[in-house]
Design an enzyme around this catalytic site. Structure first.
Site, PDB file in Angstrom:
ATOM      1  N   CYS A  90      37.936  44.628  44.601  1.00 50.82           N
ATOM      2  CA  CYS A  90      37.993  45.852  44.093  1.00 50.82           C
ATOM      3  C   CYS A  90      36.876  46.614  44.014  1.00 50.82           C
ATOM      4  CB  CYS A  90      38.781  45.572  42.873  1.00 50.82           C
ATOM      5  SG  CYS A  90      38.790  47.269  41.809  1.00 50.82           S
ATOM      6  N   CYS A  93      36.309  48.228  40.585  1.00 57.41           N
ATOM      7  CA  CYS A  93      35.859  47.289  39.519  1.00 57.41           C
ATOM      8  C   CYS A  93      34.527  46.952  39.560  1.00 57.41           C
ATOM      9  CB  CYS A  93      36.551  45.860  39.815  1.00 57.41           C
ATOM     10  SG  CYS A  93      38.421  45.856  39.778  1.00 57.41           S
TER      11      CYS A  93
END
Length: 324
Positions: A90, A93
């Site tokens: 991700c 993230c």
């Protein structure tokens, strides 16, 4: 867990507040029971998850199903636990997690960051109903209370965390204890402020200003140093404030230096609103460097007053109107 597809959720890459009421309705009991069972099994076999405080930092903990009960549910009875649902693939993230870790360390134990890899802990992500990642959930008193999805700016996250601390301070005993301990430690250790205060007491304004500026050079976000620096600068100006400056300012409305001197004189005479209004009107009439200079001095004046002062609040609104 099936990886959330950002194309199916246009808010996955943006700030997306989650419903606090929905979060509060989540039931953690199922996962708590699973965690307790798994912990008992691990204790009987001598095995463990390897999860725990990240890098020895007690403000950040890596959480799995096996330690969810202790590190999230139980700990949230003392301080808020901010759960960061992330995955190695991700990209948002990678932007958000370092910011959360930085703020957790700054928090001094008043809240805890629990990082959870959703690929390795699918049931936790399913429990929280995460539709995309990153998703961040604040847990307090054993229940989720606030949440948001997507990467957000540091200052917005800081405000979000502060609002949670404010709301939970009277309910969770660990918040106030951590804040008091942090304050006492900082007071005991930070001799830089002592040196600056001693210079101020001697009337050595330039030395005090330099001392506070050195603190800000190394810690730009140190609010105590910012407030003290503003106070020193004004005290130095007020010591030489000329009451006749107000009269001269009436005769020279376009002279920025004269208007600034008049505002200092008014503030030294406790004519706070007069000083604010004078500089706001100068902001309205000026542009470019002069306007920036007056605006910065006005903002510095605001810093001389406690948070929540109504005169400052009113002046801020008037300043915003003058600027835009």
């Amino acid at each position: 867990m099936t990886r959330p597809d950002p194309r199916q959720n246009p808010d996955a890459q943006q700030s997306a507040p989650a419903s606090a009421s929905m979060a509060g309705a989540m039931d953690l009991s199922a996962l708590k029971n699973r965690a307790e069972s798994r912990t008992e099994a691990q204790q009987s076999t001598g095995s463990g998850s390897g999860a725990g405080s990240k890098g020895g930092d007690s403000a950040i903990v890596e959480v799995t199903e096996s330690n969810f009960q202790a590190e999230v549910v139980d700990r949230s009875m003392q301080v808020p636990v901010v759960v960061d649902l992330w995955a190695s693939w991700c990209q948002p993230c990678k932007q958000l997690s370092p910011v959360l870790e930085k703020l957790a360390r700054e928090g001094g134990g008043s809240w805890v960051l629990a990082t959870i890899d959703v690929d390795a802990n699918q049931r936790i992500a399913q429990l929280f109903g995460a539709q995309s990642i990153p998703t961040v959930i604040a847990v307090a008193g054993g229940q989720p209370v606030e949440a948001f999805a997507g990467a957000q700016p540091e200052e917005q996250i800081r405000q979000w965390i502060n609002s949670i601390l404010d709301a939970q301070r009277d309910q969770l005993p660990g918040i106030r204890a951590a804040e008091e301990a942090t304050g006492e430690e900082a007071e005991q250790e930070d001799s830089r402020f002592t040196a600056a205060e001693e210079a101020l007491e001697r009337g050595e304004y330039a030395a005090a200003e330099q001392a506070y500026q050195r603190i800000l050079d190394s810690e730009p976000d140190n609010e105590q140093a910012k407030a003290a620096l503003a106070q020193v600068r004004f005290t130095a100006r007020a010591a030489n404030a000329d009451p006749a400056a107000v009269e001269r300012a009436e005769e020279s409305p376009d002279d920025v230096d004269t208007q600034l001197a008049a505002a200092d004189a008014e503030l030294a005479q406790q004519r706070v609103e007069d000083a604010f209004n004078r500089l706001i009107e100068v902001v309205r009439r000026t542009s470019g460097g002069d306007r920036d200079r007056v605006r910065e001095e006005l903002l510095e004046m605001f810093g001389l007053f406690p948070e929540g002062d109504q005169r400052v609040a009113n002046a801020r609104r008037s300043l915003a109107s003058a600027l835009f």
